[in-house]
Design a protein around this motif. Structure first.
Motif, PDB file in Angstrom:
ATOM      1  N   ALA A 270       0.829  -1.209   0.000  1.00 27.99           N
ATOM      2  CA  ALA A 270       0.000   0.000   0.000  1.00 27.99           C
ATOM      3  C   ALA A 270       0.864   1.261   0.000  1.00 27.99           C
ATOM      4  CB  ALA A 270      -0.930  -0.003   1.206  1.00 27.99           C
ATOM      5  N   SER A 271       2.020   1.193   0.661  1.00 29.59           N
ATOM      6  CA  SER A 271       2.924   2.349   0.690  1.00 29.59           C
ATOM      7  C   SER A 271       3.472   2.652  -0.699  1.00 29.59           C
ATOM      8  CB  SER A 271       4.080   2.080   1.665  1.00 29.59           C
ATOM      9  OG  SER A 271       3.593   1.911   2.984  1.00 29.59           O
ATOM     10  N   ILE A 272       3.753   1.613  -1.473  1.00 28.66           N
ATOM     11  CA  ILE A 272       4.194   1.825  -2.863  1.00 28.66           C
ATOM     12  C   ILE A 272       3.083   2.508  -3.653  1.00 28.66           C
ATOM     13  CG2 ILE A 272       4.846   0.670  -5.007  1.00 28.66           C
ATOM     14  CD1 ILE A 272       6.173  -1.485  -3.304  1.00 28.66           C
ATOM     15  N   GLY A 273       1.852   2.025  -3.484  1.00 31.52           N
ATOM     16  CA  GLY A 273       0.723   2.646  -4.169  1.00 31.52           C
ATOM     17  C   GLY A 273       0.514   4.086  -3.756  1.00 31.52           C
ATOM     18  N   SER A 274       0.803   4.388  -2.494  1.00 27.88           N
ATOM     19  CA  SER A 274       0.640   5.762  -2.005  1.00 27.88           C
ATOM     20  C   SER A 274       1.730   6.692  -2.519  1.00 27.88           C
ATOM     21  CB  SER A 274       0.634   5.754  -0.470  1.00 27.88           C
ATOM     22  OG  SER A 274       0.543   7.058   0.050  1.00 27.88           O
ATOM     23  N   LEU A 275       2.973   6.227  -2.527  1.00 27.00           N
ATOM     24  CA  LEU A 275       4.088   7.080  -2.931  1.00 27.00           C
ATOM     25  C   LEU A 275       4.185   7.252  -4.443  1.00 27.00           C
ATOM     26  CD1 LEU A 275       6.910   5.853  -0.518  1.00 27.00           C
ATOM     27  CD2 LEU A 275       5.738   8.056  -0.453  1.00 27.00           C
ATOM     28  N   ILE A 276       3.962   6.181  -5.190  1.00 30.82           N
ATOM     29  CA  ILE A 276       4.178   6.226  -6.635  1.00 30.82           C
ATOM     30  C   ILE A 276       2.914   6.609  -7.394  1.00 30.82           C
ATOM     31  CG2 ILE A 276       4.861   4.867  -8.661  1.00 30.82           C
ATOM     32  CD1 ILE A 276       6.654   3.228  -6.847  1.00 30.82           C
ATOM     33  N   TRP A 277       1.819   5.887  -7.126  1.00 31.61           N
ATOM     34  CA  TRP A 277       0.598   6.101  -7.904  1.00 31.61           C
ATOM     35  C   TRP A 277      -0.425   6.997  -7.220  1.00 31.61           C
ATOM     36  CZ3 TRP A 277       2.444   0.831  -7.701  1.00 31.61           C
ATOM     37  CH2 TRP A 277       3.078   0.439  -8.884  1.00 31.61           C
ATOM     38  N   ARG A 278      -0.134   7.423  -5.986  1.00 36.51           N
ATOM     39  CA  ARG A 278      -1.060   8.293  -5.254  1.00 36.51           C
ATOM     40  C   ARG A 278      -2.465   7.689  -5.208  1.00 36.51           C
ATOM     41  NH1 ARG A 278       2.556  11.605  -2.766  1.00 36.51           N
ATOM     42  NH2 ARG A 278       4.016  12.494  -4.281  1.00 36.51           N
TER      43      ARG A 278
ATOM     44  N   ASP B  17      -3.173   4.948   1.316  1.00 31.53           N
ATOM     45  CA  ASP B  17      -2.800   5.414   2.650  1.00 31.53           C
ATOM     46  C   ASP B  17      -3.785   4.922   3.699  1.00 31.53           C
ATOM     47  OD1 ASP B  17      -1.279   7.118   4.539  1.00 31.53           O
ATOM     48  OD2 ASP B  17      -3.159   8.249   4.612  1.00 31.53           O
ATOM     49  N   VAL B  18      -5.073   4.905   3.338  1.00 33.11           N
ATOM     50  CA  VAL B  18      -6.096   4.397   4.263  1.00 33.11           C
ATOM     51  C   VAL B  18      -5.844   2.928   4.569  1.00 33.11           C
ATOM     52  CG1 VAL B  18      -8.563   3.931   4.542  1.00 33.11           C
ATOM     53  CG2 VAL B  18      -7.804   6.081   3.507  1.00 33.11           C
ATOM     54  N   ALA B  19      -5.535   2.145   3.530  1.00 30.28           N
ATOM     55  CA  ALA B  19      -5.276   0.715   3.718  1.00 30.28           C
ATOM     56  C   ALA B  19      -4.060   0.491   4.605  1.00 30.28           C
ATOM     57  CB  ALA B  19      -5.082   0.043   2.365  1.00 30.28           C
ATOM     58  N   ALA B  20      -2.997   1.253   4.377  1.00 19.53           N
ATOM     59  CA  ALA B  20      -1.780   1.083   5.176  1.00 19.53           C
ATOM     60  C   ALA B  20      -2.014   1.488   6.627  1.00 19.53           C
ATOM     61  CB  ALA B  20      -0.648   1.907   4.570  1.00 19.53           C
ATOM     62  N   LYS B  21      -2.650   2.625   6.820  1.00 22.42           N
ATOM     63  CA  LYS B  21      -2.853   3.127   8.190  1.00 22.42           C
ATOM     64  C   LYS B  21      -3.722   2.184   9.012  1.00 22.42           C
ATOM     65  CE  LYS B  21      -4.594   7.088  10.801  1.00 22.42           C
ATOM     66  NZ  LYS B  21      -5.209   8.435  10.736  1.00 22.42           N
TER      67      LYS B  21
ATOM     68  N   ARG C 142       1.158  14.329   4.751  1.00 22.27           N
ATOM     69  CA  ARG C 142       2.526  14.255   5.265  1.00 22.27           C
ATOM     70  C   ARG C 142       2.726  13.012   6.117  1.00 22.27           C
ATOM     71  NH1 ARG C 142       3.339  17.994   8.902  1.00 22.27           N
ATOM     72  NH2 ARG C 142       5.577  17.609   8.938  1.00 22.27           N
ATOM     73  N   ALA C 143       1.748  12.685   6.947  1.00 20.36           N
ATOM     74  CA  ALA C 143       1.841  11.493   7.792  1.00 20.36           C
ATOM     75  C   ALA C 143       1.921  10.229   6.943  1.00 20.36           C
ATOM     76  CB  ALA C 143       0.642  11.427   8.735  1.00 20.36           C
ATOM     77  N   GLY C 144       1.114  10.187   5.886  1.00 21.62           N
ATOM     78  CA  GLY C 144       1.113   9.018   5.019  1.00 21.62           C
ATOM     79  C   GLY C 144       2.431   8.819   4.300  1.00 21.62           C
ATOM     80  N   ARG C 145       3.018   9.922   3.800  1.00 22.95           N
ATOM     81  CA  ARG C 145       4.295   9.811   3.090  1.00 22.95           C
ATOM     82  C   ARG C 145       5.417   9.382   4.034  1.00 22.95           C
ATOM     83  NH1 ARG C 145       2.034  14.324   0.499  1.00 22.95           N
ATOM     84  NH2 ARG C 145       3.048  15.756   1.952  1.00 22.95           N
ATOM     85  N   ALA C 146       5.450   9.955   5.228  1.00 25.77           N
ATOM     86  CA  ALA C 146       6.494   9.588   6.191  1.00 25.77           C
ATOM     87  C   ALA C 146       6.350   8.124   6.613  1.00 25.77           C
ATOM     88  CB  ALA C 146       6.416  10.500   7.413  1.00 25.77           C
ATOM     89  N   ALA C 147       5.121   7.697   6.862  1.00 26.58           N
ATOM     90  CA  ALA C 147       4.889   6.307   7.265  1.00 26.58           C
ATOM     91  C   ALA C 147       5.207   5.346   6.130  1.00 26.58           C
ATOM     92  CB  ALA C 147       3.443   6.133   7.721  1.00 26.58           C
ATOM     93  N   ALA C 148       4.927   5.753   4.898  1.00 28.57           N
ATOM     94  CA  ALA C 148       5.211   4.886   3.751  1.00 28.57           C
ATOM     95  C   ALA C 148       6.707   4.643   3.614  1.00 28.57           C
ATOM     96  CB  ALA C 148       4.650   5.510   2.478  1.00 28.57           C
ATOM     97  N   ILE C 149       7.508   5.688   3.804  1.00 28.63           N
ATOM     98  CA  ILE C 149       8.961   5.536   3.714  1.00 28.63           C
ATOM     99  C   ILE C 149       9.467   4.596   4.808  1.00 28.63           C
ATOM    100  CG2 ILE C 149      11.166   6.750   3.906  1.00 28.63           C
ATOM    101  CD1 ILE C 149       9.749   9.189   2.649  1.00 28.63           C
TER     102      ILE C 149
END
Length: 243
Positions: free
Chosen positions: A73-81, A86-90, A150-157
């Motif tokens: 999910a983090s890849i989907g959030s960072l690359i494909w937005r 982000d909801v799935a990852a969180k 911002r929270a989603g991007r930091a958590a994805a990394i």
């Protein structure tokens, strides 16, 4: 799958799936628990303590599955937005952390009669503890940054960096000399567990997986609704300030 990127469509699907999935989950878990505690025989070496396996093993699997889901999910959030990535990852983080904690606790209870101690700094146990700390770190990161983007991007990394620990958990018993037994189910030579124990374990694994999916869908639905309420409040605050 991309059609479900629309939160409204996802909510509609979740509302239809959740009741049926809940029934299937509890039926499967009920059958699995009955097989595990009333049908499966005691192990010839471990005795009745082998029944801890029916909870410990599925919990450990889903702890790793949950983090893998977060990484994808983090890849989907960072690359494909992807709108729901982000909801799935969180929402997967607290569920995965719970299964990871359950795996650690049941593993300790199983280790006492088998190894003579509740805990050793074994490669498998230590890497599993690191996974639990990664889960806690992700949850804390999402909670500490107020702006969701911002929270989603930091958590994805953090999730992607920490994913290196998942293969370490999987192959730790092969790479190092550990107390923890090697793989006995997913192995090239086939399972080494007797079918009388393997079948209840399989049913419990399916039940736990269905439970994970059920809880994740419920949590995602709640998070989407929470974000909508937050957005509406922001609009009202801005309109009030403009007035």
């Amino acid at each position: 799958m991309w059609s479900l990127a629309n939160p409204t469509r996802f909510l509609g699907l979740a509302d239809r799936v959740i009741p049926w999935l809940a029934v299937l989950t509890f039926l499967t878990l009920g059958v699995g628990l009955y097989l595990a505690f009333f049908v499966a025989p005691p192990d010839y070496q471990q005795g009745e303590t082998v029944r801890i396996m029916f909870v410990h093993v599925p919990a450990a699997w889903l702890a790793m599955f949950g983090y893998t889901l977060i990484a994808i999910a983090s890849i989907g959030s960072l690359i494909w937005r992807h709108p729901l990535a982000d909801v799935a990852a969180k929402t997967a983080a607290p569920i995965g952390a719970t299964f990871c904690f359950l795996a650690l606790v049941t593993g300790s209870l199983w280790g006492k009669p088998m190894w003579g101690t509740y805990w050793v700094w074994d490669a498998r146990l230590t890497s599993m503890l690191v996974l639990f700390l990664l889960y806690l770190g992700l949850i804390a990161l999402w909670q500490s940054i107020e702006e969701p983007g911002r929270a989603g991007r930091a958590a994805a990394i953090l999730a992607l960096v920490g994913f290196v620990n998942v293969p370490i958990i999987k192959f730790s018993v092969d790479w190092w000399n550990t107390l923890h037994q090697p793989a006995s189910i997913l192995r090239t030579g086939g399972p080494t567990i007797d079918p009388s124990l393997l079948m209840p374990l399989f049913v419990m694994a399916v039940g736990f997986t269905l439970l994970f999916v059920l809880l994740h869908l419920i949590a995602m639905r709640a998070e989407i609704l929470r974000r909508r309420v937050h957005a509406l409040r922001q609009v009202h605050v801005e309109r009030a300030a403009a007035a």
